[in-house]
Design a protein around this motif. Structure first.
Motif, PDB file in Angstrom:
ATOM      1  N   SER A  38      46.327 106.760 -15.349  1.00  0.00           N
ATOM      2  CA  SER A  38      47.283 105.643 -15.556  1.00  0.00           C
ATOM      3  C   SER A  38      48.395 106.056 -15.060  1.00  0.00           C
ATOM      4  CB  SER A  38      46.817 104.890 -16.601  1.00  0.00           C
ATOM      5  OG  SER A  38      47.205 105.432 -17.939  1.00  0.00           O
ATOM      6  N   LEU A  39      48.810 107.417 -15.120  1.00  0.00           N
ATOM      7  CA  LEU A  39      49.990 107.928 -15.169  1.00  0.00           C
ATOM      8  C   LEU A  39      50.544 108.112 -13.794  1.00  0.00           C
ATOM      9  CD1 LEU A  39      49.837 110.596 -18.067  1.00  0.00           C
ATOM     10  CD2 LEU A  39      51.016 108.228 -18.279  1.00  0.00           C
ATOM     11  N   PRO A  40      51.426 107.588 -13.268  1.00  0.00           N
ATOM     12  CA  PRO A  40      51.911 108.030 -11.848  1.00  0.00           C
ATOM     13  C   PRO A  40      52.786 109.235 -11.907  1.00  0.00           C
ATOM     14  CG  PRO A  40      53.664 106.424 -13.115  1.00  0.00           C
ATOM     15  CD  PRO A  40      52.339 106.534 -14.072  1.00  0.00           C
ATOM     16  N   ILE A  41      52.357 110.281 -10.960  1.00  0.00           N
ATOM     17  CA  ILE A  41      52.870 111.393 -10.896  1.00  0.00           C
ATOM     18  C   ILE A  41      53.180 111.751  -9.326  1.00  0.00           C
ATOM     19  CG2 ILE A  41      52.072 113.908 -11.137  1.00  0.00           C
ATOM     20  CD1 ILE A  41      50.435 113.046 -13.499  1.00  0.00           C
ATOM     21  N   VAL A  42      54.288 112.456  -9.225  1.00  0.00           N
ATOM     22  CA  VAL A  42      54.707 112.903  -7.690  1.00  0.00           C
ATOM     23  C   VAL A  42      54.635 114.401  -7.732  1.00  0.00           C
ATOM     24  CG1 VAL A  42      55.962 110.505  -7.393  1.00  0.00           C
ATOM     25  CG2 VAL A  42      57.188 112.510  -8.758  1.00  0.00           C
ATOM     26  N   LYS A  43      54.536 114.611  -6.367  1.00  0.00           N
ATOM     27  CA  LYS A  43      54.633 116.284  -6.370  1.00  0.00           C
ATOM     28  C   LYS A  43      56.137 116.317  -5.592  1.00  0.00           C
ATOM     29  CE  LYS A  43      52.321 119.827  -3.782  1.00  0.00           C
ATOM     30  NZ  LYS A  43      51.047 119.929  -2.553  1.00  0.00           N
ATOM     31  N   VAL A  44      56.786 117.319  -6.205  1.00  0.00           N
ATOM     32  CA  VAL A  44      58.110 117.591  -5.821  1.00  0.00           C
ATOM     33  C   VAL A  44      58.289 119.070  -5.538  1.00  0.00           C
ATOM     34  CG1 VAL A  44      59.333 115.646  -7.018  1.00  0.00           C
ATOM     35  CG2 VAL A  44      59.058 118.149  -8.293  1.00  0.00           C
ATOM     36  N   GLY A  48      61.906 125.183  -4.008  1.00  0.00           N
ATOM     37  CA  GLY A  48      61.152 125.463  -3.076  1.00  0.00           C
ATOM     38  C   GLY A  48      59.808 125.691  -3.563  1.00  0.00           C
ATOM     39  N   VAL A  49      59.494 125.517  -5.179  1.00  0.00           N
ATOM     40  CA  VAL A  49      58.187 125.805  -5.556  1.00  0.00           C
ATOM     41  C   VAL A  49      57.475 124.382  -5.927  1.00  0.00           C
ATOM     42  CG1 VAL A  49      57.207 126.656  -7.657  1.00  0.00           C
ATOM     43  CG2 VAL A  49      59.029 127.925  -6.631  1.00  0.00           C
ATOM     44  N   ASP A  50      56.281 124.273  -5.463  1.00  0.00           N
ATOM     45  CA  ASP A  50      55.625 122.867  -5.765  1.00  0.00           C
ATOM     46  C   ASP A  50      55.339 122.798  -7.132  1.00  0.00           C
ATOM     47  OD1 ASP A  50      55.442 122.460  -3.096  1.00  0.00           O
ATOM     48  OD2 ASP A  50      53.439 122.978  -2.584  1.00  0.00           O
ATOM     49  N   HIS A  98      71.370 124.048 -14.351  1.00  0.00           N
ATOM     50  CA  HIS A  98      72.096 124.508 -13.374  1.00  0.00           C
ATOM     51  C   HIS A  98      71.257 125.325 -12.162  1.00  0.00           C
ATOM     52  CE1 HIS A  98      75.716 123.619 -15.685  1.00  0.00           C
ATOM     53  NE2 HIS A  98      75.038 124.348 -16.523  1.00  0.00           N
ATOM     54  N   LYS A  99      71.645 125.322 -10.869  1.00  0.00           N
ATOM     55  CA  LYS A  99      71.041 126.081  -9.992  1.00  0.00           C
ATOM     56  C   LYS A  99      69.635 125.783  -9.874  1.00  0.00           C
ATOM     57  CE  LYS A  99      73.549 130.220 -10.492  1.00  0.00           C
ATOM     58  NZ  LYS A  99      73.866 131.713 -10.421  1.00  0.00           N
ATOM     59  N   VAL A 100      69.520 124.351  -9.870  1.00  0.00           N
ATOM     60  CA  VAL A 100      68.194 123.498  -9.429  1.00  0.00           C
ATOM     61  C   VAL A 100      68.379 122.667  -8.242  1.00  0.00           C
ATOM     62  CG1 VAL A 100      66.629 122.175 -10.517  1.00  0.00           C
ATOM     63  CG2 VAL A 100      67.466 123.716 -12.150  1.00  0.00           C
ATOM     64  N   LYS A 101      67.225 122.878  -7.403  1.00  0.00           N
ATOM     65  CA  LYS A 101      67.425 122.051  -6.103  1.00  0.00           C
ATOM     66  C   LYS A 101      65.865 121.230  -6.268  1.00  0.00           C
ATOM     67  CE  LYS A 101      70.568 124.230  -3.212  1.00  0.00           C
ATOM     68  NZ  LYS A 101      70.974 124.873  -1.907  1.00  0.00           N
ATOM     69  N   LEU A 102      66.259 119.909  -6.282  1.00  0.00           N
ATOM     70  CA  LEU A 102      65.052 119.108  -6.299  1.00  0.00           C
ATOM     71  C   LEU A 102      64.884 118.354  -4.994  1.00  0.00           C
ATOM     72  CD1 LEU A 102      62.952 118.197  -8.626  1.00  0.00           C
ATOM     73  CD2 LEU A 102      64.320 116.430  -9.226  1.00  0.00           C
ATOM     74  N   LYS A 103      63.403 118.314  -4.452  1.00  0.00           N
ATOM     75  CA  LYS A 103      63.187 117.888  -3.261  1.00  0.00           C
ATOM     76  C   LYS A 103      61.865 117.078  -3.230  1.00  0.00           C
ATOM     77  CE  LYS A 103      62.455 119.104   1.660  1.00  0.00           C
ATOM     78  NZ  LYS A 103      62.469 120.350   2.526  1.00  0.00           N
ATOM     79  N   LEU A 104      61.992 115.711  -2.902  1.00  0.00           N
ATOM     80  CA  LEU A 104      60.920 114.904  -2.815  1.00  0.00           C
ATOM     81  C   LEU A 104      60.508 114.411  -1.373  1.00  0.00           C
ATOM     82  CD1 LEU A 104      58.869 113.077  -4.526  1.00  0.00           C
ATOM     83  CD2 LEU A 104      60.872 111.212  -4.450  1.00  0.00           C
ATOM     84  N   GLY A 105      59.360 115.023  -0.921  1.00  0.00           N
ATOM     85  CA  GLY A 105      59.184 114.785   0.359  1.00  0.00           C
ATOM     86  C   GLY A 105      59.991 115.699   1.213  1.00  0.00           C
ATOM     87  N   ASP A 106      60.701 114.971   2.060  1.00  0.00           N
ATOM     88  CA  ASP A 106      61.738 115.454   2.918  1.00  0.00           C
ATOM     89  C   ASP A 106      62.920 115.520   2.282  1.00  0.00           C
ATOM     90  OD1 ASP A 106      59.898 116.747   4.689  1.00  0.00           O
ATOM     91  OD2 ASP A 106      59.886 114.934   6.006  1.00  0.00           O
ATOM     92  N   THR A 107      63.383 114.709   1.175  1.00  0.00           N
ATOM     93  CA  THR A 107      64.592 114.188   0.910  1.00  0.00           C
ATOM     94  C   THR A 107      65.007 115.206  -0.402  1.00  0.00           C
ATOM     95  OG1 THR A 107      64.151 112.280   1.303  1.00  0.00           O
ATOM     96  CG2 THR A 107      65.662 112.353  -0.256  1.00  0.00           C
ATOM     97  N   PHE A 108      66.348 115.918  -0.410  1.00  0.00           N
ATOM     98  CA  PHE A 108      66.946 116.655  -1.302  1.00  0.00           C
ATOM     99  C   PHE A 108      67.549 115.747  -2.266  1.00  0.00           C
ATOM    100  CE2 PHE A 108      66.459 120.177   1.511  1.00  0.00           C
ATOM    101  CZ  PHE A 108      66.261 121.289   0.623  1.00  0.00           C
ATOM    102  N   ILE A 131      46.284 117.914 -15.305  1.00  0.00           N
ATOM    103  CA  ILE A 131      47.350 117.957 -14.412  1.00  0.00           C
ATOM    104  C   ILE A 131      48.476 118.367 -15.452  1.00  0.00           C
ATOM    105  CG2 ILE A 131      48.183 115.737 -14.343  1.00  0.00           C
ATOM    106  CD1 ILE A 131      48.565 116.322 -11.064  1.00  0.00           C
ATOM    107  N   GLU A 132      49.117 119.408 -14.705  1.00  0.00           N
ATOM    108  CA  GLU A 132      50.358 120.001 -15.376  1.00  0.00           C
ATOM    109  C   GLU A 132      51.613 119.504 -14.742  1.00  0.00           C
ATOM    110  OE1 GLU A 132      52.311 124.442 -16.118  1.00  0.00           O
ATOM    111  OE2 GLU A 132      50.161 124.403 -15.880  1.00  0.00           O
ATOM    112  N   ILE A 133      52.512 118.774 -15.746  1.00  0.00           N
ATOM    113  CA  ILE A 133      53.737 118.231 -15.045  1.00  0.00           C
ATOM    114  C   ILE A 133      54.775 118.977 -15.639  1.00  0.00           C
ATOM    115  CG2 ILE A 133      52.571 115.974 -15.118  1.00  0.00           C
ATOM    116  CD1 ILE A 133      55.072 116.024 -17.672  1.00  0.00           C
ATOM    117  N   ASP A 134      55.834 119.201 -15.170  1.00  0.00           N
ATOM    118  CA  ASP A 134      56.815 120.034 -15.515  1.00  0.00           C
ATOM    119  C   ASP A 134      58.243 119.018 -15.643  1.00  0.00           C
ATOM    120  OD1 ASP A 134      55.922 122.800 -15.065  1.00  0.00           O
ATOM    121  OD2 ASP A 134      55.046 121.645 -13.247  1.00  0.00           O
ATOM    122  N   GLY A 135      57.923 117.914 -15.920  1.00  0.00           N
ATOM    123  CA  GLY A 135      59.186 117.158 -16.284  1.00  0.00           C
ATOM    124  C   GLY A 135      59.029 115.740 -15.856  1.00  0.00           C
TER     125      GLY A 135
END
Length: 158
Positions: A38-44, A48-50, A98-108, A131-135
């Motif tokens: 029942s948890l909604p999870i997205v791949k980001v 550059g790391v999935d 700091h020094k973190v770039k987050l991308k969802l699909g093609d959107t930074f 499933i392992e979530i990271d945030g």
């Protein structure tokens, strides 16, 4: 001459409408929402790391697991000027990331990203959902990017 004029008008209307349709298709779909339970999870992508984040519309900010930030080359900074207050009223300390770039699909995604130790939450979600979530991807990103969450089709669009 009249036929040529009408042909030019017809062609320009077709080109305009086709161009409009293509851009809508290219910009509409952002990504899939995974719902292993029942948890909604997205791949980001984080630097550059999935990775997978819990989609939380009730969270006013986005935060990543402290160890994940370090693993992808980011930096966990000083104590942040805000606290995370959970549903039960418990407060948790947040750190600046700091020094973190987050991308969802093609959107930074441009937002302030915080760091938090999610060790226990990661364990519970992995135990229940494998499933392992990271945030947590919070409402700050959803609203700033005008994302539309469709839980019927399990998609994010804009």
């Amino acid at each position: 001459m009249k036929k040529l004029f009408l042909s030019v008008i017809f062609l320009s209307i077709c080109l305009h409408s086709c161009k409009k349709d293509v851009s809508l298709q290219d910009e509409t779909y952002v990504t899939k929402i995974y719902t292993s339970s029942s948890l909604p999870i997205v791949k980001v992508q984080i630097n550059g790391v999935d990775k997978f984040l819990l989609l939380d519309t009730g969270a006013s900010f986005t935060s990543l697991h402290t160890e994940t930030i370090k693993q992808v080359g980011g930096v966990v900074g000083d104590l942040a000027p805000i606290n995370a207050e959970g549903f039960g009223g418990s407060e948790n300390k947040l750190f600046n990331a700091h020094k973190v770039k987050l991308k969802l699909g093609d959107t930074f995604l441009k937002t302030t990203i915080y760091a938090k130790d999610y060790t226990r939450i990661k364990e519970v979600i992995y135990q229940d959902d494998h499933i392992e979530i990271d945030g947590i991807l919070g409402n700050d990103i959803i609203s700033k990017n005008n994302f539309i969450l469709n839980f019927k089709d399990n998609t994010i669009t804009r």
